[in-house]
Design a protein around this motif. Structure first.
Motif, mmCIF file in Angstrom:
data_model
loop_
_atom_site.group_PDB
_atom_site.id
_atom_site.type_symbol
_atom_site.label_atom_id
_atom_site.label_comp_id
_atom_site.label_asym_id
_atom_site.label_seq_id
_atom_site.Cartn_x
_atom_site.Cartn_y
_atom_site.Cartn_z
ATOM 1 N N ALA A 56 -40.231 -46.904 4.969
ATOM 2 C CA ALA A 56 -40.712 -48.210 4.516
ATOM 3 C C ALA A 56 -42.204 -48.413 4.804
ATOM 4 O O ALA A 56 -42.742 -49.477 4.525
ATOM 5 C CB ALA A 56 -39.904 -49.317 5.190
ATOM 6 N N LYS A 57 -42.827 -47.394 5.367
ATOM 7 C CA LYS A 57 -44.250 -47.452 5.732
ATOM 8 C C LYS A 57 -44.556 -48.620 6.685
ATOM 9 O O LYS A 57 -45.598 -49.255 6.607
ATOM 10 C CB LYS A 57 -45.118 -47.529 4.483
ATOM 11 C CG LYS A 57 -44.947 -46.308 3.591
ATOM 12 C CD LYS A 57 -45.921 -46.272 2.480
ATOM 13 C CE LYS A 57 -45.770 -45.132 1.514
ATOM 14 N NZ LYS A 57 -44.959 -44.031 1.765
ATOM 15 N N ALA A 58 -43.617 -48.838 7.600
ATOM 16 C CA ALA A 58 -43.757 -49.916 8.575
ATOM 17 C C ALA A 58 -44.393 -49.444 9.873
ATOM 18 O O ALA A 58 -44.706 -50.258 10.734
ATOM 19 C CB ALA A 58 -42.397 -50.548 8.860
ATOM 20 N N VAL A 59 -44.553 -48.130 10.037
ATOM 21 C CA VAL A 59 -45.193 -47.585 11.239
ATOM 22 C C VAL A 59 -46.205 -46.520 10.827
ATOM 23 O O VAL A 59 -46.093 -45.897 9.777
ATOM 24 C CB VAL A 59 -44.174 -46.976 12.238
ATOM 25 C CG1 VAL A 59 -43.242 -48.028 12.786
ATOM 26 C CG2 VAL A 59 -43.408 -45.837 11.623
ATOM 27 N N SER A 60 -47.147 -46.292 11.695
ATOM 28 C CA SER A 60 -48.181 -45.287 11.452
ATOM 29 C C SER A 60 -47.688 -43.894 11.842
ATOM 30 O O SER A 60 -46.678 -43.745 12.533
ATOM 31 C CB SER A 60 -49.424 -45.637 12.273
ATOM 32 O OG SER A 60 -49.136 -45.505 13.655
ATOM 33 N N SER A 61 -48.433 -42.892 11.446
ATOM 34 C CA SER A 61 -48.078 -41.521 11.830
ATOM 35 C C SER A 61 -48.210 -41.329 13.334
ATOM 36 O O SER A 61 -47.517 -40.507 13.922
ATOM 37 C CB SER A 61 -48.940 -40.510 11.074
ATOM 38 O OG SER A 61 -50.301 -40.674 11.395
ATOM 39 N N GLU A 62 -49.083 -42.114 13.949
ATOM 40 C CA GLU A 62 -49.243 -42.027 15.404
ATOM 41 C C GLU A 62 -47.983 -42.519 16.117
ATOM 42 O O GLU A 62 -47.515 -41.899 17.071
ATOM 43 C CB GLU A 62 -50.468 -42.828 15.873
ATOM 44 C CG GLU A 62 -51.788 -42.202 15.512
ATOM 45 C CD GLU A 62 -52.223 -42.434 14.063
ATOM 46 O OE1 GLU A 62 -51.631 -43.307 13.377
ATOM 47 O OE2 GLU A 62 -53.147 -41.726 13.617
ATOM 48 N N VAL A 63 -47.419 -43.624 15.648
ATOM 49 C CA VAL A 63 -46.174 -44.134 16.231
ATOM 50 C C VAL A 63 -45.045 -43.139 15.984
ATOM 51 O O VAL A 63 -44.213 -42.905 16.861
ATOM 52 C CB VAL A 63 -45.821 -45.528 15.662
ATOM 53 C CG1 VAL A 63 -44.423 -45.965 16.090
ATOM 54 C CG2 VAL A 63 -46.858 -46.551 16.087
ATOM 55 N N GLN A 64 -45.047 -42.538 14.816
ATOM 56 C CA GLN A 64 -44.030 -41.537 14.496
ATOM 57 C C GLN A 64 -44.085 -40.377 15.489
ATOM 58 O O GLN A 64 -43.054 -39.923 15.973
ATOM 59 C CB GLN A 64 -44.238 -41.031 13.070
ATOM 60 C CG GLN A 64 -43.160 -40.105 12.593
ATOM 61 C CD GLN A 64 -43.388 -39.656 11.154
ATOM 62 O OE1 GLN A 64 -44.386 -39.981 10.523
ATOM 63 N NE2 GLN A 64 -42.433 -38.918 10.639
ATOM 64 N N LEU A 65 -45.286 -39.902 15.828
ATOM 65 C CA LEU A 65 -45.424 -38.818 16.803
ATOM 66 C C LEU A 65 -45.023 -39.261 18.211
ATOM 67 O O LEU A 65 -44.350 -38.527 18.936
ATOM 68 C CB LEU A 65 -46.869 -38.316 16.826
ATOM 69 C CG LEU A 65 -47.313 -37.495 15.621
ATOM 70 C CD1 LEU A 65 -48.817 -37.261 15.676
ATOM 71 C CD2 LEU A 65 -46.562 -36.185 15.571
#
Length: 124
Positions: A56-65
């Motif tokens: 949903a593009k609710a978090v950044s790639s940084e949060v994903q990592l």
């Protein structure tokens, strides 16, 4: 420098796994590895939630990592699940070994799907 995010997440996930495992297991007088089961299911739920949020593009790639390979990677533990299941089977507790396998797969997938569905309901 993104690898630092993975390390930061793991620095939270590893002690959280240990503390949760010990706390949960100490409350059960059973051969079944409730502590490991709990951290693995929670890890699946969080990773499912994260996956839905990423979609949903609710978090950044940084949060994903930070949360994915960092926190969840250190929180959940396939190696301990495998070891404990093997020990149960070798010690003659084959029912508990089979129950651990079945319950872990069913509950883990269910938790991942639930987390993804929840994220899609909130952010989708």
């Amino acid at each position: 420098m993104k690898w630092l995010l993975v390390i930061a997440g793991a620095m939270v996930g590893a002690p959280l796994r240990y503390l949760t495992d010990r706390t949960v297991q100490s409350r059960h007088d059973s051969l079944f590895p409730w502590g490991t089961f709990t951290v693995n299911i929670v890890g699946c739920l969080v990773l499912g939630l994260l996956t839905g949020m990423v979609t949903a593009k609710a978090v950044s790639s940084e949060v994903q990592l930070l949360v994915g390979p960092g926190l969840c990677g250190a929180l959940s533990t396939y190696s301990t699940f495998s070891y404990e299941t093997l020990r149960l089977a070798e010690d003659g507790a084959r029912f508990y070994a089979a129950a651990n396998i079945a319950a872990s797969v069913v509950a883990g997938l269910g938790a991942a799907f639930t987390g993804t569905a929840l994220a899609q309901a909130v952010w989708g």
